[in-house]
Design a protein around this motif. Structure first.
Motif, PDB file in Angstrom:
ATOM      1  N   LYS A 190       1.042 -50.218  22.833  1.00 60.04           N
ATOM      2  CA  LYS A 190       0.753 -51.068  23.920  1.00 60.04           C
ATOM      3  C   LYS A 190      -1.142 -50.701  24.180  1.00 60.04           C
ATOM      4  N   PRO A 191      -1.115 -49.512  24.365  1.00 58.53           N
ATOM      5  CA  PRO A 191      -2.404 -49.510  24.472  1.00 58.53           C
ATOM      6  C   PRO A 191      -3.452 -49.402  23.502  1.00 58.53           C
ATOM      7  N   LEU A 192      -3.357 -49.250  22.918  1.00 62.49           N
ATOM      8  CA  LEU A 192      -4.610 -49.663  21.444  1.00 62.49           C
ATOM      9  C   LEU A 192      -4.692 -51.090  21.755  1.00 62.49           C
ATOM     10  N   PHE A 193      -3.047 -51.711  21.562  1.00 61.39           N
ATOM     11  CA  PHE A 193      -3.180 -53.581  21.353  1.00 61.39           C
ATOM     12  C   PHE A 193      -2.974 -53.866  22.113  1.00 61.39           C
ATOM     13  N   LEU A 194      -4.127 -53.647  23.548  1.00 61.53           N
ATOM     14  CA  LEU A 194      -4.417 -54.162  24.586  1.00 61.53           C
ATOM     15  C   LEU A 194      -5.685 -54.122  24.546  1.00 61.53           C
ATOM     16  N   ARG A 195      -6.039 -52.838  23.615  1.00 65.77           N
ATOM     17  CA  ARG A 195      -7.472 -52.489  24.188  1.00 65.77           C
ATOM     18  C   ARG A 195      -8.367 -53.164  22.490  1.00 65.77           C
ATOM     19  N   LYS A 196      -7.162 -53.764  21.893  1.00 68.21           N
ATOM     20  CA  LYS A 196      -8.259 -54.937  20.702  1.00 68.21           C
ATOM     21  C   LYS A 196      -8.382 -55.991  20.907  1.00 68.21           C
ATOM     22  N   ALA A 201     -11.656 -60.329  23.603  1.00 65.58           N
ATOM     23  CA  ALA A 201     -12.058 -61.348  24.765  1.00 65.58           C
ATOM     24  C   ALA A 201     -11.212 -62.567  24.519  1.00 65.58           C
ATOM     25  N   VAL A 202      -9.726 -61.957  24.649  1.00 64.85           N
ATOM     26  CA  VAL A 202      -8.936 -62.943  24.993  1.00 64.85           C
ATOM     27  C   VAL A 202      -8.251 -62.559  26.473  1.00 64.85           C
ATOM     28  N   GLY A 245      -1.520 -67.115  20.319  1.00 64.15           N
ATOM     29  CA  GLY A 245      -2.596 -66.973  19.090  1.00 64.15           C
ATOM     30  C   GLY A 245      -2.941 -65.369  18.703  1.00 64.15           C
ATOM     31  N   ALA A 246      -3.655 -65.518  19.604  1.00 66.56           N
ATOM     32  CA  ALA A 246      -4.059 -64.582  18.988  1.00 66.56           C
ATOM     33  C   ALA A 246      -3.449 -62.911  19.108  1.00 66.56           C
ATOM     34  N   MET A 247      -2.774 -63.102  20.066  1.00 68.99           N
ATOM     35  CA  MET A 247      -1.526 -61.956  19.606  1.00 68.99           C
ATOM     36  C   MET A 247      -1.164 -61.718  18.390  1.00 68.99           C
ATOM     37  N   VAL A 248      -0.544 -63.167  18.162  1.00 72.59           N
ATOM     38  CA  VAL A 248      -0.114 -63.136  16.962  1.00 72.59           C
ATOM     39  C   VAL A 248      -1.395 -62.524  15.570  1.00 72.59           C
TER      40      VAL A 248
END
Length: 274
Positions: A190-196, A201-202, A245-248
């Motif tokens: 989760k922390p890495l996913f949020l940082r990406k 710019a999501v 869309g960005a998360m997928v």
């Protein structure tokens, strides 16, 4: 890699050309999903096959299997997988028989020649299994860039042996090519996913709301469930669709490949999945 130290003059270096050539093989093929692009056209295929008699379906499927199965590993499973992709587009799955599903899947299956245009950029590393190698020898894995129809690039592999007398022997290629498969239970942090997502710019309010419903380590399926829960709980959340869309996209762009213990390295193909 340590650099090679040359102690003599360039004229002291002896080079012997070996009678080995790596040639493209247009007969190396894989199956890919065939996308019509328009849901109405996909639905039309379903309706046409649903109108066929059982005898017509059996005869058509027999012809497909006879003409293509010998060139592909788990061919019927590929057809069933491509049927599933098509059925999700039109949301049609009316209790069809396996034979009709396979025939529909054949309509949405493309045979692709992975080395149709070129084969180049060889690179070798030691094979992880050196059992049985003669003294002074080295078993290796070679990767190559294969360029197929439409100039799509994939990575293919060969294996072979370098002997103490500088001889090189390549293992023969198998008769079937095996595509690497995406590992379905790949985990994300989760922390890495949020940082990406921040780097992309999501809209982070929506992203944090979705990821607040998963554990610190989560799978793609868990993220999908969290997306549906958030859409139901917060239907007016700003920029929800863009965030989803960005998360997928991010999740699908980061995956692991699954290799089975009995997979033959020389038969494996890493095909782009974008």
């Amino acid at each position: 890699m340590n650099p090679i130290r040359q102690t003599g003059s360039p004229s002291d270096l002896k080079v012997r050309q070996l009678p080995i050539r790596l040639e493209r093989n247009v007969e190396r093929v894989v199956t890919l999903p065939f996308h019509l692009g328009v849901a109405a056209q996909v639905a039309d295929v379903f309706h046409r096959i649903a109108a066929l008699s059982d005898e017509q379906v059996a005869r058509a499927l027999e012809s497909v299997i006879e003409n293509f199965a010998q060139r592909h590993e788990d061919y019927e499973q590929r057809l069933e997988d491509n049927y599933a992709l098509a059925s999700r587009i039109v949301q049609i799955d009316g209790g069809l028989s396996l034979e009709r599903k396979l025939l529909i899947g054949a309509y949405f299956t493309l045979e692709y020649s992975i080395e149709a245009a070129a084969l180049f950029n060889p690179s070798i590393v030691p094979h992880p299994d050196q059992a049985g190698v003669p003294p002074g020898g080295q078993y290796f894995v070679m990767s190559l860039r294969a360029v197929g129809e439409g100039h799509l690039s994939s990575t293919v592999f060969r294996t072979g042996l370098i002997t103490a007398k500088t001889g090189i022997a390549l293992d023969p290629l198998g008769t079937l090519s095996t595509q690497t498969r995406i590992k379905p239970d790949h985990h994300y942090l989760k922390p890495l996913f949020l940082r990406k997502l921040e780097e992309m710019a999501v809209h982070m309010k929506a992203a944090r709301s979705i990821l607040g419903r998963v554990e610190e380590e989560f799978t793609y399926e868990e993220m999908e469930r969290a997306i549906e829960q958030t859409k139901e709980a917060e239907p007016r959340l700003k920029n929800m669709q863009d965030t989803i869309g960005a998360m997928v996209w991010l999740a699908r762009a980061n995956y692991e490949l699954r290799l089975d213990a009995d997979d033959v390295i020389g038969d494996l193909i890493m095909f782009p999945r974008s």
